[in-house]
Design a protein around this motif. Structure first.
Motif, short mmCIF file in Angstrom:
data_model
loop_
_atom_site.label_atom_id
_atom_site.label_comp_id
_atom_site.label_asym_id
_atom_site.label_seq_id
_atom_site.Cartn_x
_atom_site.Cartn_y
_atom_site.Cartn_z
N SER A 168 90.86 -35.12 47.79
CA SER A 168 89.53 -34.61 47.37
C SER A 168 89.27 -32.97 47.33
CB SER A 168 88.37 -35.03 48.59
OG SER A 168 88.64 -34.36 49.76
N ALA A 169 88.18 -32.82 46.54
CA ALA A 169 88.00 -31.16 46.33
C ALA A 169 86.57 -31.15 46.03
CB ALA A 169 88.82 -30.59 45.19
N PHE A 170 85.98 -29.97 46.45
CA PHE A 170 84.48 -29.69 46.06
C PHE A 170 83.76 -31.12 46.49
CE2 PHE A 170 86.60 -27.02 43.12
CZ PHE A 170 86.63 -25.92 43.80
N ASP A 171 84.18 -31.79 47.77
CA ASP A 171 83.27 -33.04 48.06
C ASP A 171 83.43 -34.17 47.14
OD1 ASP A 171 82.73 -32.06 50.79
OD2 ASP A 171 81.20 -30.76 50.01
N HIS A 172 84.60 -34.15 46.30
CA HIS A 172 84.31 -35.40 45.45
C HIS A 172 85.95 -35.90 45.56
CE1 HIS A 172 81.11 -33.94 43.47
NE2 HIS A 172 80.76 -35.17 42.97
N VAL A 173 86.08 -37.07 45.56
CA VAL A 173 87.42 -37.73 45.40
C VAL A 173 88.02 -37.72 44.14
CG1 VAL A 173 88.57 -39.89 45.89
CG2 VAL A 173 86.95 -39.24 47.65
N LEU A 174 89.04 -37.15 43.84
CA LEU A 174 89.32 -37.10 42.53
C LEU A 174 90.47 -38.49 42.25
CD1 LEU A 174 90.38 -33.36 42.62
CD2 LEU A 174 88.08 -34.50 42.16
N GLU A 175 90.52 -38.41 40.69
CA GLU A 175 91.62 -39.41 40.33
C GLU A 175 92.80 -38.81 39.36
OE1 GLU A 175 92.20 -42.36 40.83
OE2 GLU A 175 90.30 -42.98 42.04
N PRO A 176 93.97 -39.16 39.21
CA PRO A 176 94.58 -39.99 40.12
C PRO A 176 94.84 -39.47 41.65
CG PRO A 176 96.08 -39.10 38.65
CD PRO A 176 94.98 -38.37 38.42
#
Length: 299
Positions: free
Chosen positions: A46-54
């Motif tokens: 996660s970064a900036f309160d978002h879960v990222l992909e992949p």
């Protein structure tokens, strides 16, 4: 062990029932009568309160390895007084999540992220440029990005639900949330643990710039260190030699955490809508830095 499932839906684990998923970890409770909880670290990032992909390859196992090592150090292996932690002694996670899971005590978790900053950077640096403060704490004039603070400062945050922004709060606001005695205990414990960890890191050629802890009360009312501790996700680690020799903030703050992800995302996303997918090169570089940190710390 590459864990493709760790970045997707929670696993079906015999004897355990999934009850919650956070940004990085999945939480299970016994499906029959039993004690404890199962915390499984995924490969999600996660970064900036978002879960990222992949996800980051093997991240769950790397974070768990580092947390377990730090729990052992803080339990007295470093020569300091034992800090109570949430691990259930002798308990073994299911084979399907071996290496990236911990069986832990049920705790009354405190609604505060206990942040300690020893160096000026990140959101602290942004605030300092505006007001010469960090989370309302006045600091000396003339500091630059990456400078060591005169002494570590405690800057708590209110833990927001998934998808919402954690909120920096003052110590006085933390008193309003948990009471004066408990707020003071959280602050003092956090500063103690940071000082011990920073000394260990320094002896390994690393700077622990900042970190965050989470605590809960056990069945006996003992304040207990929980969740992950001093990992690449919860902390900023820098190369001490690069920090001393660096002429620019980027050179000084050669990072062993997910700063690679933050930097790439900041350059390629305006924080509106869904974040873009991480390139393979960013994923690989981040995983390599996680592994390098473990090697430097544990030998």
């Amino acid at each position: 062990m590459t864990d493709s499932a760790a970045s997707s839906s929670p696993l079906d684990l015999p004897g355990w029932r999934h009850v919650y998923s956070g940004k990085v970890r999945d939480l299970y409770e016994p499906s029959a009568d039993g004690e404890g909880m199962l915390v499984v670290a995924s490969d999600r990032v996660s970064a900036f309160d978002h879960v990222l992909e992949p996800g980051i390859t093997d991240k769950g196992a790397l974070l768990t390895t580092l947390s377990l090592w730090w729990f052992d150090q803080l339990a007295g292996a470093d020569g300091g007084r034992p800090i109570p932690n949430h691990l259930v002694p002798g308990a073994t996670p299911p084979a399907a999540v071996a290496g990236r899971a911990m069986v832990v005590k049920k705790l009354d978790m405190q609604p505060i992220e206990c942040v300690v900053r020893g160096y000026l950077t990140g959101s602290g640096w942004a605030e300092y440029q505006q007001s010469q403060t960090v989370c309302g704490i006045a600091l000396p004039e003339g500091l630059t990005d990456g400078d060591r603070l005169p002494e570590p400062i405690y800057t708590p945050a209110y833990k927001a639900p998934m998808g919402e922004h954690d909120e920096n709060i003052t110590f006085e606001q933390s008193v309003g949330l948990v009471g004066a005695e408990r707020a003071t205990e959280l602050r003092d414990l956090s500063l103690e643990i940071y000082a011990r960890a920073a000394a260990i890191a320094e002896a390994k050629g690393l700077i622990l710039a900042d970190t965050k802890f989470e605590f809960g009360l056990d069945a006996d009312g003992v304040m207990t260190l929980a969740d992950e501790v001093l990992t690449s996700d919860s902390s900023r680690y820098w190369d001490a030699e690069a920090w001393r020799a660096g002429r620019t903030p980027k050179e000084r703050m050669a990072s062993f955490d997910k700063q690679i992800v933050r930097d790439w995302l900041a350059a390629h996303w305006d924080k509106q809508g869904t974040p873009p997918a991480l390139p393979a090169e960013i994923v690989d570089r981040t995983a390599a830095r996680y592994r390098e940190l473990i090697g430097l710390l544990t030998g």
